[in-house]
Design a protein around this motif. Structure first.
Motif, short mmCIF file in Angstrom:
data_model
loop_
_atom_site.label_atom_id
_atom_site.label_comp_id
_atom_site.label_asym_id
_atom_site.label_seq_id
_atom_site.Cartn_x
_atom_site.Cartn_y
_atom_site.Cartn_z
N HIS A 197 1.32 -6.61 -5.44
CA HIS A 197 1.59 -5.57 -4.45
C HIS A 197 1.34 -4.16 -5.00
O HIS A 197 1.48 -3.18 -4.25
CB HIS A 197 3.03 -5.67 -3.96
N LEU A 198 0.97 -4.04 -6.26
CA LEU A 198 0.83 -2.72 -6.88
C LEU A 198 -0.25 -1.88 -6.21
O LEU A 198 -0.05 -0.69 -5.93
CB LEU A 198 0.54 -2.86 -8.37
N LYS A 199 -1.41 -2.47 -5.97
CA LYS A 199 -2.51 -1.71 -5.36
C LYS A 199 -2.15 -1.24 -3.96
O LYS A 199 -2.46 -0.11 -3.57
CB LYS A 199 -3.79 -2.54 -5.35
N ALA A 200 -1.49 -2.11 -3.21
CA ALA A 200 -1.10 -1.73 -1.85
C ALA A 200 -0.07 -0.60 -1.89
O ALA A 200 -0.12 0.33 -1.07
CB ALA A 200 -0.53 -2.94 -1.11
N MET A 201 0.87 -0.66 -2.84
CA MET A 201 1.87 0.41 -2.95
C MET A 201 1.20 1.74 -3.27
O MET A 201 1.57 2.78 -2.70
CB MET A 201 2.90 0.08 -4.04
N ASP A 202 0.23 1.71 -4.17
CA ASP A 202 -0.48 2.93 -4.52
C ASP A 202 -1.21 3.50 -3.31
O ASP A 202 -1.11 4.70 -3.00
CB ASP A 202 -1.47 2.65 -5.65
N ARG A 203 -1.92 2.64 -2.59
CA ARG A 203 -2.67 3.09 -1.41
C ARG A 203 -1.73 3.62 -0.33
O ARG A 203 -1.97 4.67 0.27
CB ARG A 203 -3.49 1.92 -0.87
N GLN A 204 -0.63 2.90 -0.10
CA GLN A 204 0.29 3.31 0.96
C GLN A 204 1.07 4.56 0.60
O GLN A 204 1.40 5.36 1.48
CB GLN A 204 1.22 2.15 1.29
N TRP A 253 8.86 -10.11 -5.43
CA TRP A 253 7.95 -10.82 -6.34
C TRP A 253 8.47 -10.73 -7.77
O TRP A 253 8.46 -11.72 -8.51
CB TRP A 253 6.55 -10.23 -6.23
N GLU A 254 8.92 -9.53 -8.16
CA GLU A 254 9.46 -9.35 -9.51
C GLU A 254 10.69 -10.24 -9.72
O GLU A 254 10.87 -10.83 -10.78
CB GLU A 254 9.84 -7.88 -9.74
N HIS A 255 11.54 -10.32 -8.70
CA HIS A 255 12.75 -11.13 -8.81
C HIS A 255 12.40 -12.60 -9.02
O HIS A 255 13.03 -13.29 -9.82
CB HIS A 255 13.60 -10.96 -7.56
N ARG A 256 11.38 -13.07 -8.32
CA ARG A 256 10.98 -14.47 -8.46
C ARG A 256 10.37 -14.75 -9.82
O ARG A 256 10.39 -15.88 -10.29
CB ARG A 256 9.97 -14.84 -7.37
#
Length: 372
Positions: A243-250, A339-342
């Motif tokens: 999800h890192l790339k999506a967070m950066d874009r958003q 995701w990190e928690h899992r």
């Protein structure tokens, strides 16, 4: 009654024990009318002090590995984080004599923001005291501390040196103050100070980063990497988090919407409007920590504000676009956390190298730090 005789060795042992108690954890005698320190707070303060001395011990002020170990521990299930409420206020101790917390400009943070980017910048020796402060109607835990002033610029949440006096207090900090709510025994505020009663824990070699423009809070280093790296979840989220790339874009989209709606002119580190309780939205980590507050404030037309500090409603289309961007960013942040928690059994990847402040004349990827 007979006189009890003690050997010199026994007397020395007793004196040493008392001295150790005074050095590493004391509860100040309560004057008449003061509230006694609860046993639970004494225990919690001792646990926090021990944890900080163990995981964030004194080290060279530029020791990145020590900083990263401290950061990863405090961000997790730490004793310190367990004592934090839904949000706390943070900043330097006022230079105004006897200024109260209410009279001091401070910044509001979520626990995950403060434990991942601010608290780890300090080092500790475990020595602390606990006392009741009637003027604040709060307990105060004082921790002897030192600041990591020689880290690379990308390891600070933003350029602290944008204000010379702030950077000087950070560099010469010798204590951390935790203000405790007497009803919940949670930390309601935290401050750093260069006026703690103890001496500096180590010699300070000042660093001159050069003059800051009071406008650049994110920058791109010579390798094309956005800095500060710590404000991009570096070292907290794994590099393979999908999800890192999506967070950066958003976040970039959200920042654009906030800028068009005049929301970023106030919520930046130099606090141009001199708000008594500043909320930062200038980096992805800061925005993630305050995203619920942002959404709620926009929905209730409590932001943005005009030049007279009066809130007003955005035009319908602008409000819709801002809320849509904020909701999308929030959803992705929550997905990244899940995701990190899992995958929490897997050790996080080491933080990426941090870059330099724009405009610094350096020939390598490492920032130049010039001793004054």
């Amino acid at each position: 009654m007979g006189v009890i005789k003690m050997s010199a060795r026994t007397l020395l042992a007793m004196a040493a024990a008392v001295g150790a108690g005074l050095a590493y954890g004391t509860t100040s005698p309560a004057p008449a009318g003061a509230r006694p320190v609860p046993a639970a707070l004494t225990q919690a303060a001792a646990a926090i002090a021990k944890e900080l001395a163990t995981h964030c011990p004194l080290a060279p002020a530029g020791d990145t590995e020590s900083y990263n170990r401290c950061r990863q521990h405090l961000y997790g299930d730490s004793a310190l984080r367990a004592q934090l409420p839904a949000y706390l206020i943070w900043g330097r101790q006022s230079k105004v004599p006897n200024a109260t917390l209410r009279q001091t400009n401070l910044t509001q943070f979520s626990p995950e923001v403060w434990t991942s980017m601010y608290a780890p910048l300090f080092m500790f020796n475990g020595k602390h005291t606990v006392e009741w402060v009637p003027e604040e109607k709060s307990f105060l835990v004082r921790l002897q501390a030192a600041f990591r002033n020689r880290l690379a610029p990308g390891q600070f949440p933003y350029p602290f040196w944008h204000e010379e006096a702030k950077w000087a207090m950070y560099e010469n900090a010798n204590g951390l103050m935790l203000w405790i709510n007497p009803d919940t025994l949670k930390v309601k505020a935290a401050q750093f100070t260069d006026r703690a009663p103890n001496p500096l824990l180590h010699a300070v070699a000042p660093v001159n980063h050069g003059k800051h423009d009071n406008a650049t809070w994110l920058w791109t280093d010579a390798r094309g990497v956005t800095q500060p790296a710590v404000s991009l979840f570096d070292g907290i989220y794994r590099a393979d988090n999908p999800h890192l790339k999506a967070m950066d874009r958003q976040y970039r989209d959200l920042a654009l919407q906030m800028r068009e709606s005049q929301c970023t002119s106030c919520h930046v580190p130099n606090n141009p409007d001199k708000m008594s309780r500043l909320v930062l939205l200038s980096t992805p980590v800061h925005a993630a920590g305050e995203i619920d507050r942002l959404i709620r404030s926009v929905k209730e037309d409590r932001m943005p504000m005009d030049e007279y500090r009066t809130s007003y409603a955005l035009p319908d289309e602008a409000k819709k676009a801002l809320l849509q961007s904020a909701e999308e960013f929030k959803a992705t942040v929550e997905a990244a956390k899940a995701w990190e928690h899992r995958h929490q059994a897997v050790k996080p990847t080491a933080p990426a190298p941090v870059g330099r402040v724009p405009g610094m004349n350096v020939s390598s990827n490492q920032p130049q730090q010039v001793a004054k």
